[in-house]
Scaffold this motif. Structure first.
Motif, short mmCIF file in Angstrom:
data_model
loop_
_atom_site.label_atom_id
_atom_site.label_comp_id
_atom_site.label_asym_id
_atom_site.label_seq_id
_atom_site.Cartn_x
_atom_site.Cartn_y
_atom_site.Cartn_z
N PRO A 253 0.85 -0.89 -0.04
CA PRO A 253 -0.03 0.09 0.11
C PRO A 253 0.86 1.34 -0.18
CG PRO A 253 0.07 -1.07 2.18
CD PRO A 253 0.71 -1.88 1.25
N VAL A 254 0.44 2.40 -0.53
CA VAL A 254 1.18 3.64 -0.40
C VAL A 254 1.83 3.99 0.78
CG1 VAL A 254 1.12 6.16 -1.07
CG2 VAL A 254 -0.44 4.52 -2.26
N GLY A 255 3.09 4.23 0.71
CA GLY A 255 3.87 4.45 1.96
C GLY A 255 4.52 3.34 2.47
N LEU A 256 4.28 2.06 2.10
CA LEU A 256 4.77 0.86 2.42
C LEU A 256 5.49 0.02 1.51
CD1 LEU A 256 4.98 -0.39 5.63
CD2 LEU A 256 3.18 -2.03 4.94
N THR A 257 6.20 0.62 0.53
CA THR A 257 6.62 0.16 -0.79
C THR A 257 8.10 -0.30 -0.69
OG1 THR A 257 6.94 2.37 -1.28
CG2 THR A 257 4.78 1.28 -2.16
N ASP A 258 8.78 -0.11 0.30
CA ASP A 258 10.15 -0.57 0.24
C ASP A 258 10.43 -1.89 -0.20
OD1 ASP A 258 10.71 2.10 1.23
OD2 ASP A 258 11.68 1.48 3.02
N GLU A 259 9.81 -2.90 0.09
CA GLU A 259 9.98 -4.26 -0.19
C GLU A 259 9.89 -4.69 -1.59
OE1 GLU A 259 11.84 -6.32 1.77
OE2 GLU A 259 11.75 -4.66 3.06
N VAL A 260 8.51 -4.04 -2.07
CA VAL A 260 8.25 -4.30 -3.36
C VAL A 260 9.22 -3.62 -4.51
CG1 VAL A 260 6.51 -2.32 -3.80
CG2 VAL A 260 6.35 -4.46 -5.16
N VAL A 261 9.84 -2.27 -3.95
CA VAL A 261 10.92 -1.64 -4.67
C VAL A 261 12.00 -2.65 -4.83
CG1 VAL A 261 12.49 0.46 -4.58
CG2 VAL A 261 9.87 0.72 -4.35
N ARG A 262 12.49 -3.11 -3.65
CA ARG A 262 13.77 -3.95 -3.69
C ARG A 262 13.43 -5.19 -4.45
NH1 ARG A 262 17.52 -3.36 0.36
NH2 ARG A 262 17.10 -1.70 1.90
N ALA B 184 10.16 7.27 -21.96
CA ALA B 184 9.85 6.62 -20.61
C ALA B 184 8.39 5.78 -20.82
CB ALA B 184 9.65 7.67 -19.52
N VAL B 185 8.50 4.55 -20.19
CA VAL B 185 7.37 3.89 -20.13
C VAL B 185 7.18 3.54 -18.35
CG1 VAL B 185 6.13 1.52 -20.65
CG2 VAL B 185 7.79 2.53 -22.24
N VAL B 186 6.01 3.80 -17.85
CA VAL B 186 5.94 3.79 -16.64
C VAL B 186 4.85 3.13 -15.79
CG1 VAL B 186 4.38 5.89 -16.74
CG2 VAL B 186 5.44 5.34 -14.92
N ALA B 187 4.85 2.26 -14.84
CA ALA B 187 3.81 1.56 -14.35
C ALA B 187 4.06 1.99 -12.73
CB ALA B 187 3.89 0.31 -14.41
N HIS B 188 2.96 1.55 -11.93
CA HIS B 188 3.23 1.86 -10.50
C HIS B 188 3.44 0.67 -9.65
CE1 HIS B 188 -0.85 1.62 -9.16
NE2 HIS B 188 -1.30 2.12 -10.62
N LEU B 189 4.04 0.64 -8.72
CA LEU B 189 4.13 -0.13 -7.74
C LEU B 189 3.22 -0.18 -6.49
CD1 LEU B 189 8.26 -0.61 -7.66
CD2 LEU B 189 6.53 -2.06 -8.53
N ASP B 190 2.74 0.95 -6.35
CA ASP B 190 1.92 0.97 -4.84
C ASP B 190 0.64 0.48 -5.31
OD1 ASP B 190 2.01 3.45 -6.90
OD2 ASP B 190 0.24 3.97 -5.58
N THR B 191 0.01 0.19 -4.17
CA THR B 191 -1.51 -0.31 -4.22
C THR B 191 -2.49 0.30 -3.26
OG1 THR B 191 -1.53 -2.05 -2.45
CG2 THR B 191 -0.86 -2.59 -4.79
N LEU B 192 -3.70 0.11 -3.20
CA LEU B 192 -4.71 0.50 -2.27
C LEU B 192 -4.33 0.11 -0.88
CD1 LEU B 192 -7.76 0.38 -4.52
CD2 LEU B 192 -6.60 2.45 -4.13
N GLY B 193 -4.76 0.31 -0.08
CA GLY B 193 -4.82 -0.18 1.53
C GLY B 193 -5.61 0.62 2.48
N ALA B 194 -5.17 0.71 3.84
CA ALA B 194 -5.93 1.35 4.86
C ALA B 194 -4.94 1.77 5.98
CB ALA B 194 -6.94 0.44 5.21
N MET B 195 -5.38 2.32 6.75
CA MET B 195 -4.28 2.90 7.94
C MET B 195 -5.35 2.70 9.21
SD MET B 195 -2.17 6.08 8.14
CE MET B 195 -0.88 5.43 7.05
N VAL B 196 -4.91 2.36 10.46
CA VAL B 196 -5.55 2.35 11.62
C VAL B 196 -5.80 3.83 11.92
CG1 VAL B 196 -5.59 2.16 14.09
CG2 VAL B 196 -4.36 0.43 12.46
N ARG B 197 -7.22 4.32 12.13
CA ARG B 197 -7.59 5.50 12.36
C ARG B 197 -7.62 5.49 14.19
NH1 ARG B 197 -12.35 7.93 13.69
NH2 ARG B 197 -13.66 5.97 12.92
N ALA B 198 -8.10 4.45 14.64
CA ALA B 198 -8.56 4.66 16.18
C ALA B 198 -8.60 3.19 16.79
CB ALA B 198 -9.99 5.23 16.34
#
Length: 388
Positions: free
Chosen positions: A22-31, A66-80
């Motif tokens: 999910p967006v913001g948690l992409t380090d592993e898929v980048v690696r 350039a040819v571009v695609a994106h690695l990030d996906t949808l997801g969620a975050m804890v609000r409370a």
């Protein structure tokens, strides 16, 4: 015809889908993706946050593409942390809570621990709520995550290490059918990433000569709108985005073809680049459709809005149920990969694009002069245009 390594395509897709991103948690898929480029012998660079710019060297340095695609996906975050021992959540990216209900999830905590859970509507037990199960509204405030730990209240969740702001990844629920369909969350856009890597492999395997430098780009924030606003440089004159194409009533897209999109909610794509892709699809007998998408934007919009003066186009794999449990067919991924290869080995739209600014010499035409002047409707004299 250039052969496409379909085993590599499927293997790469399944491995990408297995990595939460999910967006913001992409380090592993980048690696993972960087290692795929390394294995292909393709050099790459990373931005500070992890967008990838690889390089396929051509005969000329510019006008680069350039040819571009994106690695990030949808997801969620804890609000409370709720008093009932469950988690209130907010979405990452734009998607309906309708598609979250019943999904298994992983919660990622600051200390590295991961917890499993299920995203459920507030009223889940028919034996307790009866007809209210069917009448409750749909929305992110109407769902919660039941964590698979003993937790009767928010303090128990906190004691386990779960906090507000923790990332939540929804299981992809991937399935490959004997009839050739891929069914999963996050085909958007990991199917396009797999196609792009496979196209790069075809270039390397067959020793294909490229007319100009080409830069495969992998972005990490497309689902929140910024996407390809970074990782570009001034030599890039053309950019083709690879993304999901919407097969739905009222659309012209097919799950068995590549779609060439002429316009999305950000406006029309570049006339010359889009029609070049249409001609390449026809010349190479690649199954393709033309379409427009009303509720849609891609990496191309982010790149132009960031001030890049580049030609943009959008091509995609036809898929059903975008931002839900998506489905595409290997036919669409094969067609997309073939069109990317055909584009990489083709000439630029115009050599003039090597310059940021120039004269009218070599500038493109959309309508030829003879098409402007009809037999019964001759062109007026120039003075009429000038208001003389």
């Amino acid at each position: 015809m250039i052969t496409i390594d379909e085993t590599y395509l499927e293997e790469t897709l399944l491995q990408l889908l297995a990595i939460p991103s999910p967006v913001g948690l992409t380090d592993e898929v980048v690696r993972y993706t960087a290692q795929r480029f390394s294995a292909l012998g393709i050099p790459y660079e990373l931005t500070r946050r992890g967008a990838i710019r690889a390089t396929l060297t051509g005969k000329a340095r510019k006008p680069a593409r350039a040819v571009v695609a994106h690695l990030d996906t949808l997801g969620a975050m804890v609000r409370a942390l709720k008093p009932n021992g469950r988690l209130a959540i907010v979405p990452i990216g734009h998607w309906s809570a309708r598609f979250s209900e019943g999904a298994r999830v992983t919660i990622f905590t600051d200390d590295g621990r991961q917890f499993r859970g299920t995203c459920l509507p507030l009223k889940t037990s028919g034996h307790a709520f009866g007809p209210e199960i069917d009448s409750q509204p749909v929305g992110w405030e109407q769902v919660e995550v039941r964590v698979d730990i003993p937790a009767e209240d928010g303090k128990a969740l906190e004691a386990a290490g779960i906090q507000v702001g923790d990332w939540i990844a929804f299981d992809p629920q991937t399935e490959v059918t004997p009839t050739g369909y891929y069914v999963s969350r996050y085909l958007d856009d990991k199917a396009a990433v797999a196609a792009l890597l496979t196209a790069c492999k075809a270039v390397q395997d067959h020793g294909l000569e490229l007319p100009v430098d080409a830069h495969p780009l992998l972005t990490i924030t497309e689902e929140i709108g910024s996407g390809a606003s970074a990782a570009l440089h001034g030599d890039i004159a053309e950019m083709v985005s690879l993304d999901i194409a919407i097969a739905a009533p009222g659309q012209n897209t097919s799950e068995h073809a590549v779609t060439i999109c002429l316009q999305d909610m950000s406006g029309p794509f570049d006339y010359h680049l889009s029609h070049k892709l249409i001609r390449l699809a026809k010349a190479n007998a690649i199954p393709h459709r033309r379409d427009l998408f009303k509720y849609y934007r891609s990496d191309s919009a982010a790149a132009v809005e960031a001030g890049n003066d580049i030609r943009t186009a959008l091509i995609g794999f036809g898929a059903d149920a975008s931002h839900g449990i998506e489905r595409t067919h290997r036919d669409a991924l094969h067609a997309l990969t073939r069109l990317v290869v055909a584009y990489l080995v083709s000439d630029p739209v115009t050599p003039r694009d090597a310059q940021l600014l120039g004269s009218l010499d070599g500038f493109t035409r959309q309508i030829e002069p003879e098409e402007l002047s009809m037999p019964n409707n001759p062109l007026p004299e120039p003075k009429e245009f000038l208001g003389v």
